[in-house]
Scaffold this motif. Sequence first.
Motif, PDB file in Angstrom:
ATOM      1  N   TRP A   1       0.805  -1.191   0.000  1.00  0.00           N
ATOM      2  CA  TRP A   1       0.000   0.000   0.000  1.00  0.00           C
ATOM      3  C   TRP A   1       0.829   1.225   0.000  1.00  0.00           C
ATOM      4  O   TRP A   1       0.393   2.271  -0.202  1.00  0.00           O
ATOM      5  N   LEU A   2       1.983   1.202   0.237  1.00  0.00           N
ATOM      6  CA  LEU A   2       2.609   2.494   0.303  1.00  0.00           C
ATOM      7  C   LEU A   2       4.036   2.410  -0.120  1.00  0.00           C
ATOM      8  O   LEU A   2       4.896   2.503   0.652  1.00  0.00           O
ATOM      9  N   ALA A   3       4.348   2.065  -1.217  1.00  0.00           N
ATOM     10  CA  ALA A   3       5.686   2.004  -1.680  1.00  0.00           C
ATOM     11  C   ALA A   3       6.681   2.151  -0.555  1.00  0.00           C
ATOM     12  O   ALA A   3       6.971   1.221   0.124  1.00  0.00           O
TER      13      ALA A   3
ATOM     14  N   ILE B   1       5.211  11.310 -11.619  1.00  0.00           N
ATOM     15  CA  ILE B   1       6.245  10.536 -12.301  1.00  0.00           C
ATOM     16  C   ILE B   1       6.535   9.286 -11.481  1.00  0.00           C
ATOM     17  O   ILE B   1       6.801   9.372 -10.274  1.00  0.00           O
ATOM     18  N   TYR B   2       6.472   8.129 -12.141  1.00  0.00           N
ATOM     19  CA  TYR B   2       6.743   6.863 -11.465  1.00  0.00           C
ATOM     20  C   TYR B   2       8.196   6.450 -11.709  1.00  0.00           C
ATOM     21  O   TYR B   2       8.700   6.526 -12.823  1.00  0.00           O
TER      22      TYR B   2
ATOM     23  N   TYR C   1       8.632  13.921  -3.122  1.00  0.00           N
ATOM     24  CA  TYR C   1       9.168  12.672  -3.668  1.00  0.00           C
ATOM     25  C   TYR C   1       9.158  11.580  -2.600  1.00  0.00           C
ATOM     26  O   TYR C   1       9.466  11.810  -1.438  1.00  0.00           O
ATOM     27  N   LEU C   2       8.751  10.406  -3.025  1.00  0.00           N
ATOM     28  CA  LEU C   2       8.630   9.243  -2.154  1.00  0.00           C
ATOM     29  C   LEU C   2       9.339   8.092  -2.847  1.00  0.00           C
ATOM     30  O   LEU C   2       8.790   7.457  -3.744  1.00  0.00           O
ATOM     31  N   LEU C   3      10.573   7.847  -2.450  1.00  0.00           N
ATOM     32  CA  LEU C   3      11.415   6.872  -3.147  1.00  0.00           C
ATOM     33  C   LEU C   3      11.824   5.747  -2.196  1.00  0.00           C
ATOM     34  O   LEU C   3      11.830   5.902  -0.967  1.00  0.00           O
TER      35      LEU C   3
ATOM     36  N   THR D   1       8.107   6.083  -6.189  1.00  0.00           N
ATOM     37  CA  THR D   1       8.485   4.734  -6.602  1.00  0.00           C
ATOM     38  C   THR D   1       7.239   3.973  -7.040  1.00  0.00           C
ATOM     39  O   THR D   1       6.203   4.032  -6.390  1.00  0.00           O
ATOM     40  N   ASP D   2       7.360   3.245  -8.129  1.00  0.00           N
ATOM     41  CA  ASP D   2       6.219   2.526  -8.694  1.00  0.00           C
ATOM     42  C   ASP D   2       6.115   1.130  -8.085  1.00  0.00           C
ATOM     43  O   ASP D   2       6.866   0.229  -8.425  1.00  0.00           O
ATOM     44  N   PHE D   3       5.160   0.974  -7.181  1.00  0.00           N
ATOM     45  CA  PHE D   3       4.883  -0.327  -6.599  1.00  0.00           C
ATOM     46  C   PHE D   3       3.522  -0.840  -7.051  1.00  0.00           C
ATOM     47  O   PHE D   3       2.855  -1.596  -6.353  1.00  0.00           O
TER      48      PHE D   3
END
Length: 463
Positions: free
Chosen positions: A20-22, A273-274, A299-301, A245-247
Amino acid sequence: MSRLTRSTHVRRRSAMLGRWLALMLALTLVAASCGNDDDDPVVADEPVATSEPATSDPAEPEPEVSDEPEPEPEVSDEPAEPTASDEQEEPVEEDSGGIDPSLDPIKIAFISNWDIPSLGISTVEKLVAAEVAVEAINARGGINGAAIDLFTCNVPNDAASADACARDAVDRGVVAIAGMSTPTNGNAMAIFEEAGIPVVGAALEPSVWGSPVEFSITQGTPGLFVGQAIQLANLGVTTARFVITDFGPTTAGPLLFFGIGAGQMGMSVVEEIYVPPDQVDMAPIVQSAIADDVDGIIYLLAAPPAILGFERAVRQAGFEGPLITSDGPLDPPTVAQMSQDTRVASLVTLNSPGGERYLAEVAEFSPGSIATPFSGIGWLAINVIADFASELDEVTSENLIEAMSVATDVDLYGMVFNADFTSPIPPLAAQGADRIVQRAIAVATPNEDGLLLDGELVVVFPD
């Protein structure tokens, strides 16, 4: 002083990317493998009493008349044997910190995802925080004299592991769960609901947001991303972009709540942007990220190298607008290298009495270990469970749920606002998140010590 010892064994199931949350996987708490054995506090061996204490002097002969002076009594180097009065003394126990070994331990589980081999992510500080909380509580006498027995279980980011951890916790007879806030909870919450076991955690995954056994102490995913949108808007941003990040489908949550926050503040959001989970080189991403007149970026990486790489590449490209990220995957060495222009959002702050106590306990019980705001959530959850349990005549899951369900001012030690478990937040309840009652997040600035010690609480949803 006796400390509860524990052994942790890790069991891993197939690791598949469905959470649920990269990035929240470096942030979270729940399910798949490991536990610790029960150990009673140590008590000193009782002294061995002799059944027939010996006298120290032989029987005296009949007195004889003699002109010789009486000889001096002999002095023996041998220790005197115990006397009858010695046998009546109470046995002396070692200092066990007030733990009563006659009481059954109180079993609590900590379920999180501190080790995700498939993504190369290790945030063992979350496990350390939970263990330290238990050791410190037991050192102070446990819960009304009963030691806490901590079962820990790691979820390497797949639903099957989460379910296995949940069933294992139920089988072990735990009375409460600290955690269950991984991006991939599987059916774990349904298992706890059926067993009637309360969960105290961070609310990072949708299955916990409306569960009747969930007692969230933080804003979780909803508030974390609404709050970051509010922060960007307050910094003057008019057009923002989300780089994430694309999860797969689980990335929708952060995007949804960031959009809600942006709409609340009248801030425009351009196309997200993924980023592939294994991408570290951020240079190819940056030009797209700063296009379309964007003047602020969230940003969430997935890992610290990607976070640092993105921040540096953006600044090298000449972008001067505000940057904001979450603290979940961050460790102190990474934070120490980040720009002080970046804002870091957390669910709790260490700039508080609770944060100071948490740092002190890590230093005492696990010297040299890392301590972060995010790992502090597990520490806080265990202390909250212990606080409620200490007020009960009998510590059971049923009694804990009954007490928590009517609590209106739950002390969270200043790490976040006190919680009212009876008062859901209307905008979140409308999204099915009626178990989230916390109204604030923390926002900090990176510094050289890497500890994010200046975090200030920011209201996301006013009363």
